[in-house]
Design a protein around this motif. Structure first.
Motif, PDB file in Angstrom:
ATOM      1  N   SER A  12       0.827  -1.197   0.000  1.00 56.50           N
ATOM      2  CA  SER A  12       0.000   0.000   0.000  1.00 56.50           C
ATOM      3  C   SER A  12       0.864   1.251   0.000  1.00 56.50           C
ATOM      4  O   SER A  12       1.923   1.272   0.636  1.00 56.50           O
ATOM      5  CB  SER A  12      -0.903   0.003   1.246  1.00 56.50           C
ATOM      6  OG  SER A  12      -1.754   1.119   1.248  1.00 56.50           O
ATOM      7  N   THR A  53      -0.853  -3.880   5.280  1.00 58.79           N
ATOM      8  CA  THR A  53      -1.569  -3.989   4.017  1.00 58.79           C
ATOM      9  C   THR A  53      -2.280  -2.709   3.583  1.00 58.79           C
ATOM     10  O   THR A  53      -2.759  -2.621   2.460  1.00 58.79           O
ATOM     11  CB  THR A  53      -2.599  -5.124   4.091  1.00 58.79           C
ATOM     12  OG1 THR A  53      -3.479  -4.875   5.190  1.00 58.79           O
ATOM     13  CG2 THR A  53      -1.900  -6.464   4.285  1.00 58.79           C
ATOM     14  N   SER A  54      -2.347  -1.719   4.474  1.00 56.46           N
ATOM     15  CA  SER A  54      -2.983  -0.460   4.100  1.00 56.46           C
ATOM     16  C   SER A  54      -2.396   0.692   4.902  1.00 56.46           C
ATOM     17  O   SER A  54      -2.026   0.527   6.064  1.00 56.46           O
ATOM     18  CB  SER A  54      -4.501  -0.524   4.314  1.00 56.46           C
ATOM     19  OG  SER A  54      -4.803  -0.764   5.660  1.00 56.46           O
ATOM     20  N   SER A  66      -2.400   2.743   9.806  1.00 56.01           N
ATOM     21  CA  SER A  66      -1.883   1.568   9.100  1.00 56.01           C
ATOM     22  C   SER A  66      -2.645   0.334   9.562  1.00 56.01           C
ATOM     23  O   SER A  66      -2.884   0.151  10.751  1.00 56.01           O
ATOM     24  CB  SER A  66      -0.381   1.399   9.348  1.00 56.01           C
ATOM     25  OG  SER A  66      -0.093   1.253  10.723  1.00 56.01           O
TER      26      SER A  66
END
Length: 89
Positions: A12, A53-54, A66
């Motif tokens: 990401s 992941t983000s 996050s």
């Protein structure tokens, strides 16, 4: 620029609201804050125990959220690298 530094896959990326920084989240469990102008790493945010992941900047650009496979969302004050809050579930 090519922004190199993560040791595993990057999942990401997000630009800061003012466009001067990029946050990246990686399978190496870190969030890195990059300066767009020269591609340097300003900060490495560590604390997740699994892949990040983000990532997203707050609207005012002072914090980063996050998300990770460790089942937490961390809210960071990215300028000093501190965790403001950990949400788990």
């Amino acid at each position: 620029h090519i922004l190199s530094g993560h040791t595993l896959d990057v999942y990401s990326v997000a630009f800061s609201p003012d466009g001067t920084r990029i946050a990246s989240g990686s399978a190496d469990g870190t969030v890195r804050i990059w300066t767009v102008a020269d591609g340097t790493v300003e900060h490495i945010l560590s604390g997740h125990t699994w892949s990040v992941t983000s990532v997203a900047f707050s609207p005012d650009g002072t914090r980063i959220a996050s998300g990770s496979w460790d089942q937490t969302v961390r809210i960071w004050n990215w300028a000093d690298g501190t965790v403001v809050r950990i949400l788990s579930g």
